[in-house]
Design a protein around this motif. Structure first.
Motif, mmCIF file in Angstrom:
data_model
loop_
_atom_site.group_PDB
_atom_site.id
_atom_site.type_symbol
_atom_site.label_atom_id
_atom_site.label_comp_id
_atom_site.label_asym_id
_atom_site.label_seq_id
_atom_site.Cartn_x
_atom_site.Cartn_y
_atom_site.Cartn_z
ATOM 1 N N GLU A 61 -3.548 -17.885 -0.789
ATOM 2 C CA GLU A 61 -4.687 -16.994 -0.579
ATOM 3 C C GLU A 61 -4.659 -15.785 -1.516
ATOM 4 N N GLY A 62 -3.804 -15.779 -2.481
ATOM 5 C CA GLY A 62 -3.655 -14.620 -3.348
ATOM 6 C C GLY A 62 -2.532 -13.744 -2.834
ATOM 7 N N GLY A 63 -1.910 -13.010 -3.694
ATOM 8 C CA GLY A 63 -0.756 -12.228 -3.290
ATOM 9 C C GLY A 63 0.458 -13.137 -3.175
ATOM 10 N N THR A 64 1.442 -12.697 -2.413
ATOM 11 C CA THR A 64 2.661 -13.476 -2.248
ATOM 12 C C THR A 64 3.092 -13.449 -0.790
ATOM 13 N N GLU A 65 4.039 -14.320 -0.472
ATOM 14 C CA GLU A 65 4.633 -14.347 0.856
ATOM 15 C C GLU A 65 6.134 -14.188 0.721
ATOM 16 N N ILE A 66 6.713 -13.471 1.659
ATOM 17 C CA ILE A 66 8.158 -13.273 1.682
ATOM 18 C C ILE A 66 8.676 -13.815 3.001
ATOM 19 N N ASN A 67 9.638 -14.735 2.930
ATOM 20 C CA ASN A 67 10.266 -15.264 4.132
ATOM 21 C C ASN A 67 11.521 -14.422 4.394
ATOM 22 N N ILE A 68 11.369 -13.436 5.260
ATOM 23 C CA ILE A 68 12.457 -12.494 5.563
ATOM 24 C C ILE A 68 13.650 -13.240 6.153
ATOM 25 N N THR A 69 13.395 -14.146 7.080
ATOM 26 C CA THR A 69 14.469 -14.887 7.736
ATOM 27 C C THR A 69 15.278 -15.688 6.726
ATOM 28 N N SER A 70 14.591 -16.356 5.813
ATOM 29 C CA SER A 70 15.273 -17.154 4.792
ATOM 30 C C SER A 70 16.194 -16.289 3.944
ATOM 31 N N GLU A 71 15.710 -15.127 3.550
ATOM 32 C CA GLU A 71 16.533 -14.231 2.735
ATOM 33 C C GLU A 71 17.766 -13.762 3.498
ATOM 34 N N LEU A 72 17.584 -13.415 4.772
ATOM 35 C CA LEU A 72 18.718 -12.933 5.558
ATOM 36 C C LEU A 72 19.739 -14.045 5.808
ATOM 37 N N ILE A 73 19.267 -15.257 6.076
ATOM 38 C CA ILE A 73 20.190 -16.379 6.271
ATOM 39 C C ILE A 73 20.955 -16.651 4.985
ATOM 40 N N SER A 74 20.256 -16.677 3.860
ATOM 41 C CA SER A 74 20.915 -16.924 2.571
ATOM 42 C C SER A 74 21.931 -15.838 2.242
ATOM 43 N N GLN A 75 21.622 -14.615 2.609
ATOM 44 C CA GLN A 75 22.496 -13.486 2.310
ATOM 45 C C GLN A 75 23.738 -13.481 3.200
ATOM 46 N N TRP A 76 23.562 -13.734 4.499
ATOM 47 C CA TRP A 76 24.650 -13.525 5.453
ATOM 48 C C TRP A 76 25.422 -14.767 5.865
ATOM 49 N N LEU A 77 24.829 -15.946 5.842
ATOM 50 C CA LEU A 77 25.512 -17.139 6.334
ATOM 51 C C LEU A 77 26.830 -17.418 5.612
ATOM 52 N N PRO A 78 26.879 -17.394 4.278
ATOM 53 C CA PRO A 78 28.170 -17.640 3.620
ATOM 54 C C PRO A 78 29.240 -16.601 4.005
#
Length: 146
Positions: A51-68
């Protein structure tokens, strides 16, 4: 006798589902990493939206950052197979938070949401990882045998 913790037995039982569990988060390096991430949060990564603009998946970023980091801290197998299984479980159990970004104000709002949700996601990741301590390890000596 388990090492002492600053968390109450009721809180540790809630976090871990057990009663005689120590608090591994009291490790100074882990606490420093959390403090550092709150002081200098990693930027959110916008993804183009239809729809124009962008989307940010906050959950995905936090999982990628903290899970390891959580897997390493709780000393569970982190081979590619176990990491993938834990990641899938995290995405299944943690509700996605997607923010649409069309302006700098939206980006700032996304950053604030990420900071606000970080602790909640981290606690959910810990609840996901603790039962994995009972599973066999495949990653001996840093090799990936999964």
């Amino acid at each position: 006798m388990p090492p002492k913790t600053h968390k109450t037995p009721q809180l540790m039982k809630l976090l871990t589902g057990g009663s005689q569990v120590t608090n591994p988060i009291l490790d100074e390096n882990f606490k420093e990493e959390i403090i550092r991430s709150r002081n200098n949060p990693t930027p959110v990564k916008p993804v183009p939206s239809e729809e124009g603009g962008t989307e940010i998946n906050i959950t995905s970023e936090l999982i990628s950052q903290w899970l390891p980091l959580v897997m390493k801290r709780f000393n569970v197998c982190s081979c590619s197979r176990c990491s993938a299984e834990a990641t899938v479980e995290a995405f299944d159990k943690i509700r996605p938070i997607i923010v649409k970004v069309k302006s700098d104000a939206d980006l700032k709002r996304a950053q604030k949401i990420k900071l606000d949700k970080e602790q909640s996601v981290l606690m959910q990741l810990i609840r996901i990882i603790i039962p994995r301590k009972k599973l066999p390890r495949h990653d001996t000596g840093g090799t990936d045998n999964g």
